[in-house]
Design an enzyme around this catalytic site. Structure first.
Site: not given
Ligand SMILES: NC(=O)c1ccc[n+]([C@@H]2O[C@H](COP(=O)([O-])OP(=O)(O)OC[C@H]3O[C@@H](n4cnc5c(N)ncnc54)[C@H](OP(=O)(O)O)[C@@H]3O)[C@@H](O)[C@H]2O)c1
Length: 275
Positions: A48, A106
């Protein structure tokens, strides 16, 4: 062994802040906002490029290192013999800490190119050396978790992080992890904002004056999982965190269980064959 495992799980704060996309100055501001909001669990990864930002936000927050549960993840590029430990040392440098709380593999090696044993023995050694307090995996299937247990022994891996939210509930894998006392951490816990028109979440949300995203997070916590939503927007950072105060009834949890439609987003062609 069971007691130790429970103790380890207890120290993982169930609501964490994801840091994918939280890069640069804006990233530091968002992570700092999360810490000021009350998040005490930060999720980063070598790929990241947010380890520096996490360390910087932690320093600026004035919080003590011990107040925060820090997770990082080893990139599949660092699985080769003798590569994993130096890469984790670099992560600690970027984070400006002596140890992380949890280090995850990961992804399993793309197309299984590097044998599991090669990188699992290195992550276990990193724990022995004190670079990480706990070890776990991410995107591991039941078959891979079984192989891992055979290689490292029972109870060594305390966490599996994978995609899970109300429209992708991954029930088979989540149930398996819970049977094995492996904590489930949900990534994409709010399905990247795709839940805003889900009728069941909207209708339950009306009762609590809550958004569909808050109901999704409350559902994941009610199931006993950890959730790591992210946002770059302070209002959303705060409202996502507040979800932890919503206590859904068993009936509401059961209603949300019916909206699963296996809607997977993160699905690289080199990834494992999902359960
Ligand atoms: N282990 C893995 O392979 C893996 C893969 C993917 C992710 N991850 C981890 O999981 C975390 C979360 O996953 P993610 O970031 O992909 O997805 P997420 O948390 O489900 O969604 C984040 C997205 O949703 C929007 N959002 C946030 N709060 C919101 C709300 N209350 N209402 C509407 N939209 C909202 C955000 O946009 P805005 O910024 O505009 O609010 C952002 O674009 C990552 O940051 C990472 O640390 C791990």
């Amino acid at each position: 062994m069971e007691e130790i495992l429970l103790e380890k799980h207890d120290v993982i704060p169930p609501t964490g802040f994801g840091t994918y996309g939280r890069n640069g100055k804006e990233g530091i501001d968002a992570i700092l906002c999360a810490l000021e909001t009350g998040y005490r669990h930060l999720d980063t990864a070598q790929t990241y490029d947010t380890e520096f930002e996490v360390g910087e936000a932690l320093r600026r927050s004035g919080l003590k290192r011990d107040d925060i549960f820090l997770t990082t993840k080893i990139s599949t590029d660092n699985f080769g013999p003798d590569a994993l430990i130096p890469s984790l040392e670099k992560s600690l440098e970027a984070l400006k800490v002596d140890q992380v709380d949890l280090t995850l593999i990961h992804w399993p090696a793309p197309n299984g190119r590097i044998p599991l044993e090669v990188y699992l023995t290195q992550i276990a050694e990193a724990q022995v050396r004190g670079l990480t307090r706990l070890i776990g995996v991410s995107n591991f299937t039941i078959a891979l978790l079984e192989e891992t247990e055979a290689l490292l022994g029972k109870g060594k891996i305390v966490n599996n992080q994978f995609e899970l939210n109300p429209i992708l509930q991954n029930k088979k894998l989540a149930n398996y992890c819970q049977e094995k006392e492996i904590l489930v951490t949900c990534y994409l816990p709010i399905a990247r904002g795709m839940l805003s028109n889900e009728p069941v979440l909207l209708s339950i949300g009306e009762k609590y004056g809550a958004t569909p995203e808050q109901i999704a997070i409350a559902f994941e916590l009610a199931k006993g999982y950890a959730a790591i939503p992210t946002s770059g927007q302070p209002e959303r950072i705060r409202s996502n965190f507040k979800a932890s105060s919503i206590m859904l009834t068993p009936d509401e949890v059961a209603r949300i269980e019916t909206i699963d439609r296996n809607h997977r987003v993160v699905d690289p062609d080199w990834g494992p064959k999902w359960d």
